[in-house]
Enzyme design. Structure first.
Site: not given
Ligand code: BGC
Length: 376
Positions: A131, A204, A340
């Site tokens: 991210h 998210h 997402e």
């Molecule tokens: C990911 C997860 C991650 C989460 C974080 C998601 O987009 O795929 O692996 O733990 O984001 O909160």
């Protein structure tokens, strides 16, 4: 009770966190939400439509903190996970409700090559970058500008400097959230760069359509015949595999919890669902229904549409039950799911995946729509 400064619509008003179902008009209002640890003032905006639906969004990370929507009896309830205060988001949020960038999802070893130059990003997820890195777009303060119009909208802008988090190019990102008449929250991203760079923006939000409990009984439909399987560090192997005959087949609506504990190597790697699904899209960039989720006790329904080619379905496996959320309540394991819309994870290192490169002169566009409704 919060004091809201009305920008369009009502004049100065006091609004409690319980919103009446009979709100007259659509409006957008603003309140100060405190300062970040580095002293930057942050606001919280409230977008309301004529149906009484309210979405609260902060310019800290472009975070959707609350979304009050009706159930089948018209009763409003908050359908997203989050915290009450800015300090809690800063202290350690599992990406609750935020905008994600510069590169959503994982990049293997935080490394990629673009036009012959190797770039190294900070690692923040075991051996990989997740991210955007240690300070992604979820942890920065965006410039906010309410947009007047029949539907309340908030325009957020962020300029990510050349070299920030290791990425090349000064990148200007605009994210416009609109609360529509039909109870959808629409997110329109555009971005430009002055040097070639990579980009994978998403949103998210963690949803719980019942407003409490786990999401195991929510029924999920995914418009995806294929997925990108991953290795033990959740990096795609490069294959696109059919979901048919696996616990990943949601082409027929199925309870999220029905197969989540099945013996399956992929489920083992994700500790449940945490995978990228390749959306059945007629042509690249076409706005397509990616997913639909229904919840029987409240009748609430969520539809996810996007122009993006894929969707990460994450079932809240890393919510351990120890984190306290709104009202100081513990957030149970698997009590929120994320859908997402995005490009495939690790695209910069996978030549066969759709490209995530943005070059000067090009305009990046990505539309994500979360539409709430009810079933009978
Ligand atoms: C990911 C997860 C991650 C989460 C974080 C998601 O987009 O795929 O692996 O733990 O984001 O909160």
């Amino acid at each position: 009770m919060h004091r809201w400064l009305s920008i369009f619509g009502l004049s100065m008003s006091i609004v409690s966190s319980q919103i009446a179902a009979s709100a007259a008009d659509s409006s957008i209002s603003q309140q100060a939400w405190g300062k970040t640890q580095s002293g930057i003032s942050v606001d919280l905006y409230s977008l309301k439509n004529a149906n009484g639906v309210e979405a609260r969004i902060s310019n800290y990370g472009g975070t959707l903190t609350h979304w009050f929507a009706p159930d089948r009896n018209g009763k409003l309830g908050d359908v997203v996970l989050g915290f009450d205060t800015l300090a809690e988001y800063e202290a350690g949020s599992p990406y609750f409700g935020c905008l994600v960038g510069r590169f959503g999802n994982r990049i293997a070893k935080g490394k990629f090559v673009l036009d012959g130059t190797t770039y190294q990003l900070p690692l923040n997820d075991g051996p990989n970058t997740l991210h955007g890195g240690t300070q992604g777009f979820d942890k920065v303060v965006w410039t906010a500008k309410p947009v007047p119009g029949a539907e309340p909208a908030l325009e957020l802008t962020y300029v990510s400097k050349d070299g920030e988090m290791g990425y090349p190019g000064n990148l200007t990102v605009k994210a416009v959230y609109t609360l529509t008449k039909d109870n959808a929250l629409r997110l329109d991203y555009t971005a430009t760069t002055d040097k070639p760079t990579i980009l994978n923006l998403t949103q998210h939000a963690y949803f719980n359509l019942a407003g409490k409990g786990t999401i195991n009984d929510h029924v999920l439909y995914l418009n995806a015949d294929r997925m990108t399987p991953v290795d033990a560090t959740l990096i795609p192997t490069g294959e696109l595999t059919p979901v048919k005959g696996t616990p990943f087949d949601f082409t027929t609506p199925t309870k999220i919890g029905a197969r989540v504990e099945a013996k399956d190597a992929q489920l083992g790697y994700g500790k449940g669902y945490d995978h990228n699904f390749v959306v059945n899209q007629a042509k690249p960039g076409e706005l397509t229904l990616q997913a639909r989720v229904t919840e029987a006790t409240t009748g609430r329904m969520l539809e996810v549409l996007s122009t993006e080619p894929a969707v990460q379905f994450y079932g809240g496996n890393f919510l351990t039950g120890k984190l306290k959320g709104k009202g100081g309540e513990l957030i149970p394991h698997r009590s929120g799911f994320c859908l997402e819309p995005q490009h495939y994870p690790d695209s910069p290192n996978q030549a066969s995946f759709p490209s995530t490169v943005l070059r000067p002169g090009q305009v990046y566009k990505n539309t994500i729509i979360f539409r709430l409704g009810v079933t009978k």
